[in-house]
Motif scaffolding. Structure first.
Motif, PDB file in Angstrom:
ATOM      1  N   ALA A 208     -15.841  31.036   9.157  1.00  0.00           N
ATOM      2  CA  ALA A 208     -15.700  31.791   7.743  1.00  0.00           C
ATOM      3  C   ALA A 208     -14.399  30.933   7.076  1.00  0.00           C
ATOM      4  O   ALA A 208     -14.466  30.937   5.659  1.00  0.00           O
ATOM      5  CB  ALA A 208     -15.480  33.235   8.119  1.00  0.00           C
ATOM      6  N   GLY A 209     -13.315  30.513   7.801  1.00  0.00           N
ATOM      7  CA  GLY A 209     -12.306  30.247   7.117  1.00  0.00           C
ATOM      8  C   GLY A 209     -12.662  28.592   6.716  1.00  0.00           C
ATOM      9  O   GLY A 209     -12.159  28.091   5.637  1.00  0.00           O
ATOM     10  N   SER A 210     -13.509  27.776   7.681  1.00  0.00           N
ATOM     11  CA  SER A 210     -13.735  26.676   7.051  1.00  0.00           C
ATOM     12  C   SER A 210     -14.750  26.680   5.750  1.00  0.00           C
ATOM     13  O   SER A 210     -14.574  25.968   5.139  1.00  0.00           O
ATOM     14  CB  SER A 210     -14.746  26.001   8.248  1.00  0.00           C
ATOM     15  N   LEU A 211     -15.518  27.856   6.012  1.00  0.00           N
ATOM     16  CA  LEU A 211     -16.598  27.951   4.598  1.00  0.00           C
ATOM     17  C   LEU A 211     -15.611  28.028   3.282  1.00  0.00           C
ATOM     18  O   LEU A 211     -15.798  27.505   2.242  1.00  0.00           O
ATOM     19  CB  LEU A 211     -17.479  28.938   4.720  1.00  0.00           C
ATOM     20  N   GLU A 212     -14.358  28.917   3.428  1.00  0.00           N
ATOM     21  CA  GLU A 212     -13.325  29.233   2.426  1.00  0.00           C
ATOM     22  C   GLU A 212     -12.854  27.696   2.150  1.00  0.00           C
ATOM     23  O   GLU A 212     -12.730  27.872   0.873  1.00  0.00           O
ATOM     24  CB  GLU A 212     -12.232  30.093   3.065  1.00  0.00           C
ATOM     25  N   ARG A 213     -12.403  26.836   2.924  1.00  0.00           N
ATOM     26  CA  ARG A 213     -11.928  25.669   2.616  1.00  0.00           C
ATOM     27  C   ARG A 213     -12.941  25.034   1.888  1.00  0.00           C
ATOM     28  O   ARG A 213     -12.604  24.119   0.810  1.00  0.00           O
ATOM     29  CB  ARG A 213     -11.358  25.018   3.859  1.00  0.00           C
ATOM     30  N   VAL A 214     -14.250  25.007   2.019  1.00  0.00           N
ATOM     31  CA  VAL A 214     -15.235  24.168   1.348  1.00  0.00           C
ATOM     32  C   VAL A 214     -15.337  24.887  -0.063  1.00  0.00           C
ATOM     33  O   VAL A 214     -15.228  24.130  -1.030  1.00  0.00           O
ATOM     34  CB  VAL A 214     -16.601  24.411   1.841  1.00  0.00           C
ATOM     35  N   ARG A 215     -15.403  26.054  -0.228  1.00  0.00           N
ATOM     36  CA  ARG A 215     -15.363  26.589  -1.646  1.00  0.00           C
ATOM     37  C   ARG A 215     -14.038  26.395  -2.432  1.00  0.00           C
ATOM     38  O   ARG A 215     -14.202  26.027  -3.395  1.00  0.00           O
ATOM     39  CB  ARG A 215     -15.386  28.343  -1.323  1.00  0.00           C
ATOM     40  N   ALA A 216     -12.916  26.361  -1.703  1.00  0.00           N
ATOM     41  CA  ALA A 216     -11.606  25.891  -2.426  1.00  0.00           C
ATOM     42  C   ALA A 216     -11.600  24.680  -2.854  1.00  0.00           C
ATOM     43  O   ALA A 216     -11.009  24.199  -3.947  1.00  0.00           O
ATOM     44  CB  ALA A 216     -10.598  26.121  -1.501  1.00  0.00           C
ATOM     45  N   SER A 217     -12.655  23.671  -2.361  1.00  0.00           N
ATOM     46  CA  SER A 217     -12.500  22.398  -2.827  1.00  0.00           C
ATOM     47  C   SER A 217     -13.348  22.207  -4.171  1.00  0.00           C
ATOM     48  O   SER A 217     -13.219  21.097  -4.680  1.00  0.00           O
ATOM     49  CB  SER A 217     -13.119  21.491  -1.688  1.00  0.00           C
ATOM     50  N   GLY A 218     -13.945  23.316  -4.391  1.00  0.00           N
ATOM     51  CA  GLY A 218     -14.783  23.190  -5.682  1.00  0.00           C
ATOM     52  C   GLY A 218     -16.089  22.479  -5.667  1.00  0.00           C
ATOM     53  O   GLY A 218     -16.784  22.296  -6.556  1.00  0.00           O
TER      54      GLY A 218
END
Ligand code: DX5
Ligand code: ZN
Length: 223
Positions: free
Chosen positions: A23-33
């Motif tokens: 879930a945290g890795s998915l958040e990083r994906v989202r944060a990358s734009g």
């Protein structure tokens, strides 16, 4: 000057993320734009590794309903499993040309289910193996490593295949995207986009980069 008719997309591979906190890795994906995430599914038979199944995809789906779930099935019998990933929330399902199963029937079934479909070629598989299916797919995946593990070195002999696939879609007015996957980083990505690739999967390089947004921007800069 763009080479591909499609806008460049970075698709981080969550296989390169933290498996104790996807879930945290998915958040990083989202944060990358970025708008895509690549999910690698491995059966321990077609490739010598196991990753995760439809339950994991279904658990990640509600965390972000906007991200495009690009699901890469590295399975000997994707015809037996694609529907479970469709139900789990996949937006696109990529199947390999190498195993023996009804490929065209599976591609058509994925599309009839309302999803985009893709066909993947291992580095050693000639472009010609994809020819019968090109009018019936949304994306051609030219693997730039032998599938099964992240963190491998980029296989530059695949650049010729990317160029061939790009030229073919121009010559025949076909609309498939060209995705590359394996060893893609700030150095290898521009070589692929200059050859015609437009969809850039990165696992290790994305999750090891200190600035995911800058990484995405660097990868999707027109050649
Ligand atoms: C390899 C997978 C790749 C991998 C990403 O079988 O298909 O998507 O996770 O590779 P790296 O880590 O090289 O970007
Ligand atoms: Zn992949």
């Amino acid at each position: 000057m763009p080479v591909s008719p499609h806008p460049l997309v970075c698709a981080p591979s969550i296989l390169g993320g933290h498996h104790d906190n996807l879930a945290g890795s998915l958040e990083r994906v989202r944060a990358s734009g970025t708008s895509w995430v690549h999910l690698d599914i491995m059966d321990g038979h077609f490739v010598p590794n196991l990753s995760f199944g439809p339950q994991t995809v279904a658990a990640l789906r509600p965390l972000d309903r906007d991200l495009f779930f690009d699901v890469h099935l590295m399975l000997t019998r994707p015809d037996h499993y694609w529907e479970a990933f469709a139900k789990a929330g996949a937006d696109e399902i990529i199947i390999h040309v190498e195993p023996f199963y009804p490929i065209r029937k599976t591609l058509d079934a994925i599309r009839e289910h309302g999803l985009r479909c893709g066909l993947a070629l291992n580095p050693g598989t000639p472009f010609a193996r994809a020819l019968p299916f090109l009018p019936h797919i949304d994306l051609l995946l030219c693997m730039t490593v032998q599938p099964g593990f992240g963190g491998q070195s980029f296989r530059e002999e695949v650049l010729g295949k990317i160029d061939e696939a790009h030229q073919h879609r121009l010559d025949h007015d076909l609309g498939y995207r060209i995705e590359v996957d394996g060893g893609i980083d700030r150095t290898t990505a521009p070589r692929c986009t200059a050859a015609g690739a437009d969809t850039l999967v990165a696992g290790t390089a994305f999750f090891h980069d200190p600035d995911p947004a800058a990484f995405r921007t660097a990868l999707t800069r027109e050649p």
